[in-house]
Design a protein around this motif. Structure first.
Motif, PDB file in Angstrom:
ATOM      1  N   LEU A  43       0.914  -1.180   0.131  1.00 26.54           N
ATOM      2  CA  LEU A  43      -0.004  -0.306  -0.061  1.00 26.54           C
ATOM      3  C   LEU A  43       0.870   1.395   0.094  1.00 26.54           C
ATOM      4  CD1 LEU A  43      -2.762  -0.801   2.610  1.00 26.54           C
ATOM      5  CD2 LEU A  43      -2.986  -0.580   0.051  1.00 26.54           C
ATOM      6  N   ILE A  44       1.875   1.403   0.673  1.00 25.90           N
ATOM      7  CA  ILE A  44       2.900   2.267   0.924  1.00 25.90           C
ATOM      8  C   ILE A  44       3.470   2.712  -0.507  1.00 25.90           C
ATOM      9  CG2 ILE A  44       5.006   3.418   1.897  1.00 25.90           C
ATOM     10  CD1 ILE A  44       4.123   1.862   4.501  1.00 25.90           C
ATOM     11  N   ARG A  45       3.869   1.717  -1.192  1.00 21.06           N
ATOM     12  CA  ARG A  45       4.488   1.774  -2.373  1.00 21.06           C
ATOM     13  C   ARG A  45       3.702   2.290  -3.748  1.00 21.06           C
ATOM     14  NH1 ARG A  45       9.275  -2.773  -1.474  1.00 21.06           N
ATOM     15  NH2 ARG A  45      10.421  -1.387   0.039  1.00 21.06           N
ATOM     16  N   ASN A  46       2.468   1.795  -3.648  1.00 22.85           N
ATOM     17  CA  ASN A  46       1.374   1.717  -4.889  1.00 22.85           C
ATOM     18  C   ASN A  46       1.178   3.331  -4.958  1.00 22.85           C
ATOM     19  OD1 ASN A  46      -0.592   1.865  -6.621  1.00 22.85           O
ATOM     20  ND2 ASN A  46      -1.923   0.311  -5.604  1.00 22.85           N
ATOM     21  N   THR A  47       1.475   4.238  -5.667  1.00 21.27           N
ATOM     22  CA  THR A  47       1.328   5.384  -6.202  1.00 21.27           C
ATOM     23  C   THR A  47       0.131   5.865  -6.676  1.00 21.27           C
ATOM     24  OG1 THR A  47       2.441   5.210  -8.259  1.00 21.27           O
ATOM     25  CG2 THR A  47       3.933   5.979  -6.569  1.00 21.27           C
ATOM     26  N   SER A  48      -0.677   4.948  -6.970  1.00 23.21           N
ATOM     27  CA  SER A  48      -1.981   5.200  -7.497  1.00 23.21           C
ATOM     28  C   SER A  48      -3.037   5.471  -6.650  1.00 23.21           C
ATOM     29  CB  SER A  48      -2.270   3.886  -8.882  1.00 23.21           C
ATOM     30  OG  SER A  48      -2.521   2.887  -7.879  1.00 23.21           O
ATOM     31  N   LEU A  49      -2.618   4.898  -5.342  1.00 20.22           N
ATOM     32  CA  LEU A  49      -3.754   5.264  -4.068  1.00 20.22           C
ATOM     33  C   LEU A  49      -3.511   6.683  -3.808  1.00 20.22           C
ATOM     34  CD1 LEU A  49      -2.895   2.036  -2.178  1.00 20.22           C
ATOM     35  CD2 LEU A  49      -5.033   2.453  -3.419  1.00 20.22           C
ATOM     36  N   PRO A  50      -4.628   7.111  -2.961  1.00 14.63           N
ATOM     37  CA  PRO A  50      -4.615   8.340  -2.511  1.00 14.63           C
ATOM     38  C   PRO A  50      -3.405   8.287  -1.474  1.00 14.63           C
ATOM     39  CG  PRO A  50      -6.848   7.543  -2.425  1.00 14.63           C
ATOM     40  CD  PRO A  50      -5.811   6.459  -2.739  1.00 14.63           C
ATOM     41  N   GLN A  51      -2.884   9.670  -1.235  1.00 19.14           N
ATOM     42  CA  GLN A  51      -1.889  10.047  -0.441  1.00 19.14           C
ATOM     43  C   GLN A  51      -2.301   9.707   1.083  1.00 19.14           C
ATOM     44  OE1 GLN A  51       1.247  10.646  -1.021  1.00 19.14           O
ATOM     45  NE2 GLN A  51       2.012  10.782   0.862  1.00 19.14           N
ATOM     46  N   ALA A  55      -0.267   7.115   3.760  1.00 24.31           N
ATOM     47  CA  ALA A  55       0.005   7.764   5.010  1.00 24.31           C
ATOM     48  C   ALA A  55      -0.353   6.748   6.402  1.00 24.31           C
ATOM     49  CB  ALA A  55      -0.340   9.138   5.185  1.00 24.31           C
ATOM     50  N   GLN A  56      -1.542   6.316   6.317  1.00 24.92           N
ATOM     51  CA  GLN A  56      -2.239   5.588   7.246  1.00 24.92           C
ATOM     52  C   GLN A  56      -1.627   4.319   7.183  1.00 24.92           C
ATOM     53  OE1 GLN A  56      -6.391   5.334   6.228  1.00 24.92           O
ATOM     54  NE2 GLN A  56      -6.790   7.454   7.510  1.00 24.92           N
ATOM     55  N   ALA A  57      -0.976   3.734   6.184  1.00 24.55           N
ATOM     56  CA  ALA A  57      -0.601   2.593   6.023  1.00 24.55           C
ATOM     57  C   ALA A  57       0.963   2.655   6.706  1.00 24.55           C
ATOM     58  CB  ALA A  57      -0.504   1.966   4.530  1.00 24.55           C
ATOM     59  N   GLN A  58       1.652   3.648   6.227  1.00 25.99           N
ATOM     60  CA  GLN A  58       2.873   3.878   6.774  1.00 25.99           C
ATOM     61  C   GLN A  58       2.933   4.074   8.136  1.00 25.99           C
ATOM     62  OE1 GLN A  58       4.855   7.184   4.857  1.00 25.99           O
ATOM     63  NE2 GLN A  58       6.809   6.484   5.364  1.00 25.99           N
ATOM     64  N   LEU A  59       1.935   4.755   8.978  1.00 24.60           N
ATOM     65  CA  LEU A  59       1.801   4.694  10.361  1.00 24.60           C
ATOM     66  C   LEU A  59       1.695   3.541  10.882  1.00 24.60           C
ATOM     67  CD1 LEU A  59       1.629   6.972  12.559  1.00 24.60           C
ATOM     68  CD2 LEU A  59      -0.838   7.078  12.175  1.00 24.60           C
TER      69      LEU A  59
END
Length: 114
Positions: A43-51, A55-59
């Protein structure tokens, strides 16, 4: 905090000290959380998803316990617990490998002659 992840019953058939127990716990926790961790990294690396979703996945990934990281796992000798000089194929230290090979306990290994 590490006591939360310690296995109730250890399925180790070898010499046990606290380093081996900790390594065993790290391996179990990593195995249990590996799929979730990979999904969050995707999810973090998928650039087609909303920011916001990224960010939530990264958290969530940063809040996971450190035992879920693959870098926490160290190759240790399962017989003596040594961390250096370990053959990854058999997960034994050099000395334990030599002792067991000479005793004939490791299949396919024999002393070289020339």
């Amino acid at each position: 905090m590490a006591a939360l992840f310690r296995a109730k019953k250890l399925d180790l058939g070898c010499f046990v000290n606290n380093k081996i127990i900790r390594d065993h716990s790290k391996r179990k926790v990593f195995e249990e959380n590996e799929v979730q961790r990979q999904a969050l990294r995707y999810l973090i690396r998928n650039t087609s998803l909303p920011q916001r979703i990224r960010a939530q996945a990264q958290l969530q990934l940063s809040q996971m316990h450190c035992y879920t990281r693959p870098t926490q796992i160290k190759s240790r000798c399962m017989m003596g617990g040594k961390a250096k000089g370990v053959f990854s194929d058999v997960r034994m230290g050099r000395y334990q490998f030599r002792v067991n090979a000479l005793a004939g306990k490791i299949p396919g290994v024999k002393k070289a002659l020339w």
